[in-house]
Scaffold this active site. Structure first.
Site, short mmCIF file in Angstrom:
data_model
loop_
_atom_site.label_atom_id
_atom_site.label_comp_id
_atom_site.label_asym_id
_atom_site.label_seq_id
_atom_site.Cartn_x
_atom_site.Cartn_y
_atom_site.Cartn_z
N TRP A 21 4.32 3.70 -9.97
CA TRP A 21 4.84 3.37 -8.65
C TRP A 21 4.35 1.99 -8.26
O TRP A 21 3.21 1.66 -8.56
CB TRP A 21 4.38 4.41 -7.61
CG TRP A 21 5.00 4.19 -6.26
CD1 TRP A 21 4.46 3.49 -5.21
CD2 TRP A 21 6.28 4.61 -5.84
NE1 TRP A 21 5.32 3.46 -4.16
CE2 TRP A 21 6.45 4.15 -4.51
CE3 TRP A 21 7.30 5.34 -6.44
CZ2 TRP A 21 7.62 4.39 -3.80
CZ3 TRP A 21 8.45 5.58 -5.72
CH2 TRP A 21 8.60 5.11 -4.41
N GLN A 195 1.55 -1.80 1.28
CA GLN A 195 0.67 -1.84 0.11
C GLN A 195 1.33 -1.08 -1.04
O GLN A 195 2.26 -0.30 -0.84
CB GLN A 195 -0.68 -1.23 0.52
CG GLN A 195 -1.74 -1.22 -0.53
CD GLN A 195 -1.77 0.10 -1.27
OE1 GLN A 195 -1.14 1.08 -0.89
NE2 GLN A 195 -2.51 0.12 -2.37
N ARG A 197 0.99 1.50 -2.91
CA ARG A 197 1.20 2.94 -3.02
C ARG A 197 2.20 3.47 -1.99
O ARG A 197 2.59 4.64 -2.06
CB ARG A 197 -0.13 3.68 -2.86
CG ARG A 197 -1.07 3.52 -4.04
CD ARG A 197 -2.26 4.46 -3.94
NE ARG A 197 -3.08 4.18 -2.77
CZ ARG A 197 -4.08 3.31 -2.75
NH1 ARG A 197 -4.36 2.60 -3.84
NH2 ARG A 197 -4.80 3.11 -1.67
N LYS A 198 2.61 2.64 -1.05
CA LYS A 198 3.46 3.11 0.03
C LYS A 198 4.91 3.20 -0.41
O LYS A 198 5.33 2.58 -1.39
CB LYS A 198 3.33 2.18 1.25
CG LYS A 198 1.89 1.97 1.73
CD LYS A 198 1.17 3.27 2.01
CE LYS A 198 -0.18 3.07 2.70
NZ LYS A 198 -1.19 2.44 1.86
N LEU A 199 5.72 3.98 0.36
CA LEU A 199 7.12 4.19 -0.03
C LEU A 199 7.94 2.91 0.05
O LEU A 199 8.96 2.78 -0.63
CB LEU A 199 7.76 5.29 0.82
CG LEU A 199 7.81 6.65 0.09
CD1 LEU A 199 6.42 7.24 -0.01
CD2 LEU A 199 8.76 7.60 0.79
#
Length: 425
Positions: A21, A195, A197-199
């Site tokens: 991701w 950031q 890791r965000k969607l």
């Protein structure tokens, strides 16, 4: 039932799911490369990729103002600065949240007052907030933790009753909705993290959104001096200072904005994929004795899908410690984890008088917290556990293996308990 993997049996999940991701498409790569080739690697006013990304947030959230920043923390600092916090002001804040929700309050010379957590979601407990209101309380910040939105109707009724500004920390909840309204649309100002890791991922970046002109212009003044502040600031009290600004550089990198545009365009698809995975998790846990799906309150129209976070009750497992349960799952190939962060009131900054800060004032009369002062947040951390959201729908094979892992562990719980007692003896 075969032997538990923790005792040497074969794991039920043999092929880990794809976990890379963010999902970066060829179109994303081309957009970033094109921006770099034409020299769009910095900017002064709102323009190019940054302006396009801001426009996507404004359109989606139906807000007149969106301001791209260098991080979610910068967006939160800008939000607190934007509402005009002053020395002596107090801001109600969740004790169970990431530090960036709360520490910018201190940087604005105000005092965070920590509030206990809801026992099921870990979100700020509006009922507990009531006892913390004083004549100095100016605002409240809510975090939509792990993608589960705060009940904003309740939060806003509480805030209006006490005359408080509401800041939404939407860092973990892009696209989540409560009572039919997306997070970021109801508070006086909202902040998003972009950031990695965000969607919606820019690598590093953030976004502030608001409908309040003064809040927006103060945020521009704080971190977007010169060309942008001169162009966009019209509030009479701020205009004389618009050229100089207030001295910080919170501008997002244009190449990060270029990457985030594609992520923003695919947000609804990401939410659907994660919702499918969460529904599958729900069914697996319903079918496992002693477990229940991750809590979802009635007001939630759409979960943000950041993390699937059920609760573990050792009493339902004959006293089997959560750590042993998680170890057994991981041995079977299920990548379960537990929270690693303490509630903020357990951190030294909130429990000791000396903070090490000398460059701006910290209220010497602020409350110092002890273990047990906000007990539901501490119990939440002891009981919560996580299954990964995964970026794309899980395969039938993966879900079948996970379901078998839970069944194996439930069937082998007595042996796990005996082993745990023997190890402790």
């Amino acid at each position: 039932m075969s032997e538990l993997a923790i005792f040497g049996g074969e794991p039920t999940v043999r092929e880990p799911a794809r976990t890379v991701w963010p999902v970066v498409s060829e179109a994303d790569v081309a957009r970033v490369a094109d921006a770099a080739r034409r020299g769009e690697i910095s900017y002064d006013a709102s323009e190019g990729m940054v302006a396009e990304l801001e426009g996507l947030f404004e359109t989606r959230l139906d807000r007149p103002y969106a301001l791209a920043t260098s991080s979610g923390t910068a967006a939160l600092h800008s939000a607190f600065f934007g509402i005009g916090l002053a020395p002596g002001d107090e801001v109600l804040a969740p004790t169970y949240t990431y530090l960036a929700t709360v520490m910018p309050i201190v940087a604005c010379n105000a005092t965070p007052v920590l509030v206990d957590a809801e026992p099921d979601t870990g979100n700020i407990d509006i009922d507990d907030a009531e006892r913390h209101v004083t004549s100095r309380t100016r605002a409240m910040v809510v975090t939509h933790l792990s993608g589960h939105p705060v009940d904003m109707e309740r939060a806003l009724r509480f805030a209006r009753r006490h005359g408080l500004k509401v800041v939404e920390d939407c860092s973990q909840a892009h696209g989540a909705a409560t009572s039919g309204a997306e997070v970021g649309t109801r508070g006086d100002v909202a902040a998003f993290s972009l950031q990695g890791r965000k969607l919606v991922a820019a690598g590093e970046g953030g976004m502030l959104v608001t409908s309040d002109t003064t809040v927006y212009e103060r945020a521009v003044m704080l971190g977007h001096f010169a060309a942008r502040s001169e162009t966009e600031v019209s509030t009479p009290d701020l205009v004389p200072f618009a050229k100089l600004g207030y001295g910080l550089n919170y501008r997002m990198h244009p190449l990060g904005a270029a990457l985030a545009i594609g992520q923003m365009e695919r947000l609804d698809q990401y939410l659907e994929w994660r919702a499918d995975n969460f529904r599958a998790y729900d069914q697996i846990l319903r079918d496992t004795p002693g477990l229940a799906p991750a809590p979802r309150q009635d007001h939630v129209s759409r979960h943000g899908g950041y993390s699937y976070q059920p609760l573990y009750d050792p009493a339902q497992w004959g006293g089997l410690p959560r750590s042993v349960f998680i170890d057994a799952l991981r041995a079977e190939g299920v990548p379960a984890t537990v929270p690693t962060s303490l509630p903020l009131h357990r951190e030294p900054f909130f429990s000791r008088a000396e903070t090490g800060i000398t460059t701006y004032p910290v209220d010497p009369d602020r409350r110092l917290y002890r273990a047990g002062d906000l007990p539901r947040s501490e119990e939440y951390v002891r009981s919560a556990w996580r299954l990964p959201a995964y970026p794309q729908p899980l395969s039938t094979r993966m879900l079948t293996g996970m379901a078998e892992a839970f069944r194996k562990i439930a069937a082998g719980a007595e042996r796990l308990r005996r082993h745990t007692r023997a190890a402790a003896a």
